[in-house]
Write a protein that holds these residues in place. Structure first.
Motif, PDB file in Angstrom:
ATOM      1  N   PRO A   1       0.805  -1.230   0.000  1.00 36.18           N
ATOM      2  CA  PRO A   1       0.000   0.000   0.000  1.00 36.18           C
ATOM      3  C   PRO A   1       0.840   1.284   0.000  1.00 36.18           C
ATOM      4  CG  PRO A   1      -0.142  -1.110   2.123  1.00 36.18           C
ATOM      5  CD  PRO A   1       0.565  -2.044   1.191  1.00 36.18           C
ATOM      6  N   LYS A   2       1.992   1.270   0.659  1.00 33.23           N
ATOM      7  CA  LYS A   2       2.828   2.479   0.649  1.00 33.23           C
ATOM      8  C   LYS A   2       3.344   2.763  -0.759  1.00 33.23           C
ATOM      9  CE  LYS A   2       5.727   1.313   3.936  1.00 33.23           C
ATOM     10  NZ  LYS A   2       6.808   1.321   4.930  1.00 33.23           N
ATOM     11  N   LEU A   3       3.761   1.724  -1.466  1.00 38.94           N
ATOM     12  CA  LEU A   3       4.255   1.940  -2.824  1.00 38.94           C
ATOM     13  C   LEU A   3       3.131   2.295  -3.784  1.00 38.94           C
ATOM     14  CD1 LEU A   3       7.077  -0.703  -3.341  1.00 38.94           C
ATOM     15  CD2 LEU A   3       7.279   1.752  -3.003  1.00 38.94           C
ATOM     16  N   ARG A   4       1.964   1.744  -3.566  1.00 34.24           N
ATOM     17  CA  ARG A   4       0.819   2.121  -4.410  1.00 34.24           C
ATOM     18  C   ARG A   4       0.474   3.588  -4.193  1.00 34.24           C
ATOM     19  NH1 ARG A   4      -2.052  -2.112  -7.038  1.00 34.24           N
ATOM     20  NH2 ARG A   4      -3.249  -0.374  -7.840  1.00 34.24           N
ATOM     21  N   SER A   5       0.504   4.032  -2.947  1.00 36.02           N
ATOM     22  CA  SER A   5       0.256   5.438  -2.637  1.00 36.02           C
ATOM     23  C   SER A   5       1.344   6.317  -3.246  1.00 36.02           C
ATOM     24  CB  SER A   5       0.198   5.623  -1.122  1.00 36.02           C
ATOM     25  OG  SER A   5       0.040   6.962  -0.788  1.00 36.02           O
ATOM     26  N   TRP A   6       2.598   5.879  -3.109  1.00 31.28           N
ATOM     27  CA  TRP A   6       3.724   6.589  -3.725  1.00 31.28           C
ATOM     28  C   TRP A   6       3.515   6.705  -5.227  1.00 31.28           C
ATOM     29  CZ3 TRP A   6       6.971   4.186  -7.314  1.00 31.28           C
ATOM     30  CH2 TRP A   6       8.059   4.944  -7.738  1.00 31.28           C
ATOM     31  N   TRP A   7       3.146   5.605  -5.873  1.00 27.31           N
ATOM     32  CA  TRP A   7       2.950   5.613  -7.321  1.00 27.31           C
ATOM     33  C   TRP A   7       1.835   6.572  -7.712  1.00 27.31           C
ATOM     34  CZ3 TRP A   7       5.006   5.569 -11.648  1.00 27.31           C
ATOM     35  CH2 TRP A   7       4.296   5.361 -12.826  1.00 27.31           C
ATOM     36  N   ASP A   8       0.743   6.562  -6.975  1.00 25.88           N
ATOM     37  CA  ASP A   8      -0.352   7.493  -7.255  1.00 25.88           C
ATOM     38  C   ASP A   8       0.138   8.936  -7.195  1.00 25.88           C
ATOM     39  OD1 ASP A   8      -2.107   5.373  -7.575  1.00 25.88           O
ATOM     40  OD2 ASP A   8      -2.969   5.563  -5.564  1.00 25.88           O
ATOM     41  N   LYS A   9       1.003   9.239  -6.253  1.00 18.34           N
ATOM     42  CA  LYS A   9       1.543  10.595  -6.089  1.00 18.34           C
ATOM     43  C   LYS A   9       2.516  10.941  -7.229  1.00 18.34           C
ATOM     44  CE  LYS A   9       2.841  14.410  -3.921  1.00 18.34           C
ATOM     45  NZ  LYS A   9       2.008  15.565  -3.819  1.00 18.34           N
ATOM     46  N   VAL A  10       3.539  10.124  -7.440  1.00 22.78           N
ATOM     47  CA  VAL A  10       4.554  10.477  -8.436  1.00 22.78           C
ATOM     48  C   VAL A  10       4.009  10.393  -9.857  1.00 22.78           C
ATOM     49  CG1 VAL A  10       6.501   9.887  -6.962  1.00 22.78           C
ATOM     50  CG2 VAL A  10       5.636   8.180  -8.577  1.00 22.78           C
ATOM     51  N   ASN A  11       3.011   9.582 -10.071  1.00 24.15           N
ATOM     52  CA  ASN A  11       2.403   9.466 -11.391  1.00 24.15           C
ATOM     53  C   ASN A  11       1.713  10.764 -11.804  1.00 24.15           C
ATOM     54  OD1 ASN A  11       1.849   7.922 -13.686  1.00 24.15           O
ATOM     55  ND2 ASN A  11      -0.137   7.318 -12.908  1.00 24.15           N
ATOM     56  N   GLN A  12       1.423  11.632 -10.832  1.00 26.67           N
ATOM     57  CA  GLN A  12       0.782  12.910 -11.114  1.00 26.67           C
ATOM     58  C   GLN A  12       1.774  14.065 -11.284  1.00 26.67           C
ATOM     59  OE1 GLN A  12      -2.471  13.063 -11.870  1.00 26.67           O
ATOM     60  NE2 GLN A  12      -2.250  10.853 -11.667  1.00 26.67           N
ATOM     61  N   LEU A  13       3.054  13.815 -11.071  1.00 26.51           N
ATOM     62  CA  LEU A  13       4.063  14.854 -11.258  1.00 26.51           C
ATOM     63  C   LEU A  13       4.138  15.228 -12.742  1.00 26.51           C
ATOM     64  CD1 LEU A  13       6.913  13.428  -8.990  1.00 26.51           C
ATOM     65  CD2 LEU A  13       5.374  15.342  -8.466  1.00 26.51           C
ATOM     66  N   GLU A  14       4.268  16.515 -13.009  1.00 30.62           N
ATOM     67  CA  GLU A  14       4.277  16.994 -14.404  1.00 30.62           C
ATOM     68  C   GLU A  14       5.344  16.308 -15.247  1.00 30.62           C
ATOM     69  OE1 GLU A  14       2.194  18.837 -16.291  1.00 30.62           O
ATOM     70  OE2 GLU A  14       0.937  18.633 -14.504  1.00 30.62           O
ATOM     71  N   ASN A  15       6.551  16.166 -14.708  1.00 26.01           N
ATOM     72  CA  ASN A  15       7.619  15.542 -15.494  1.00 26.01           C
ATOM     73  C   ASN A  15       7.347  14.072 -15.772  1.00 26.01           C
ATOM     74  OD1 ASN A  15       9.101  17.866 -15.836  1.00 26.01           O
ATOM     75  ND2 ASN A  15      10.286  17.553 -13.967  1.00 26.01           N
ATOM     76  N   VAL A  16       6.684  13.392 -14.865  1.00 25.16           N
ATOM     77  CA  VAL A  16       6.324  11.992 -15.104  1.00 25.16           C
ATOM     78  C   VAL A  16       5.231  11.944 -16.159  1.00 25.16           C
ATOM     79  CG1 VAL A  16       5.386   9.880 -14.080  1.00 25.16           C
ATOM     80  CG2 VAL A  16       7.066  11.252 -12.822  1.00 25.16           C
ATOM     81  N   LYS A  17       4.261  12.829 -16.062  1.00 28.29           N
ATOM     82  CA  LYS A  17       3.196  12.870 -17.063  1.00 28.29           C
ATOM     83  C   LYS A  17       3.759  13.112 -18.468  1.00 28.29           C
ATOM     84  CE  LYS A  17      -0.651  14.570 -14.300  1.00 28.29           C
ATOM     85  NZ  LYS A  17      -1.597  15.688 -14.150  1.00 28.29           N
ATOM     86  N   LYS A  18       4.780  13.962 -18.571  1.00 23.15           N
ATOM     87  CA  LYS A  18       5.382  14.272 -19.888  1.00 23.15           C
ATOM     88  C   LYS A  18       5.965  13.029 -20.547  1.00 23.15           C
ATOM     89  CE  LYS A  18       6.602  19.049 -18.920  1.00 23.15           C
ATOM     90  NZ  LYS A  18       7.730  19.990 -18.689  1.00 23.15           N
ATOM     91  N   VAL A  19       6.576  12.152 -19.753  1.00 26.64           N
ATOM     92  CA  VAL A  19       7.206  10.981 -20.366  1.00 26.64           C
ATOM     93  C   VAL A  19       6.259   9.797 -20.512  1.00 26.64           C
ATOM     94  CG1 VAL A  19       9.536  11.602 -19.632  1.00 26.64           C
ATOM     95  CG2 VAL A  19       8.172  10.096 -18.194  1.00 26.64           C
ATOM     96  N   THR A  20       5.082   9.887 -19.939  1.00 30.44           N
ATOM     97  CA  THR A  20       4.137   8.769 -20.055  1.00 30.44           C
ATOM     98  C   THR A  20       3.050   9.010 -21.090  1.00 30.44           C
ATOM     99  OG1 THR A  20       2.805   9.587 -18.209  1.00 30.44           O
ATOM    100  CG2 THR A  20       4.516   7.963 -17.698  1.00 30.44           C
ATOM    101  N   VAL A  21       3.045  10.165 -21.689  1.00 31.70           N
ATOM    102  CA  VAL A  21       2.013  10.482 -22.701  1.00 31.70           C
ATOM    103  C   VAL A  21       2.335   9.822 -24.010  1.00 31.70           C
ATOM    104  CG1 VAL A  21       0.929  12.340 -23.998  1.00 31.70           C
ATOM    105  CG2 VAL A  21       1.405  12.640 -21.587  1.00 31.70           C
TER     106      VAL A  21
END
Length: 132
Positions: free
Chosen positions: A112-132
């Protein structure tokens, strides 16, 4: 190891924890996630059939490594606490690809901690840029 220390914690214990998690990623996670991603994403995209045996064999050790990272991380909100660090940047690409596979739920189901972490970092602008 990291010259400017911008994304490296200053506390020796957190620095050691960062290196420990990176060691787990390097030695116990990276190759297994690579196998899963190759079989679940790359092979089918090139017209081949997923080797379910390979995926299954890679999933158990990947799950064990993810659970070890879970036990070492704070994930509040980042792996080592309130600041992004090198270890976050190190794990993000693996989660980007792994999250696109059906194995993601099984491998991260007890973390659950890593899932929560992933939910958070997945919303970072720089992460969004490379996942589009």
């Amino acid at each position: 190891m990291f010259t400017d220390n911008k994304f490296s914690p200053s506390e020796p214990m957190l620095k050691a924890r960062m290196r420990q998690i990176i060691g787990i990623i390097d030695n116990y996670l990276y190759a297994h996630v690579g196998t899963i991603v190759m079989q679940c994403l790359v092979v089918p995209s090139q017209g081949g059939n997923t080797d379910s045996d390979l995926v299954q064999k890679a999933s158990a050790p990947a799950k064990k490594a993810i659970e070890a990272i879970e036990s070492l991380s704070v994930a509040s909100p980042y792996l080592l606490g309130s600041q992004l660090s090198i270890v976050d940047f190190y794990l993000i690409p693996l989660f980007i690809y792994l999250s696109q596979t059906s194995e993601f739920e099984v491998i991260t189901g007890q973390t659950p901690k890593l899932r929560s972490w992933w939910d958070k970092v997945n919303q970072l602008e720089n992460v969004k840029k490379v996942t589009v």
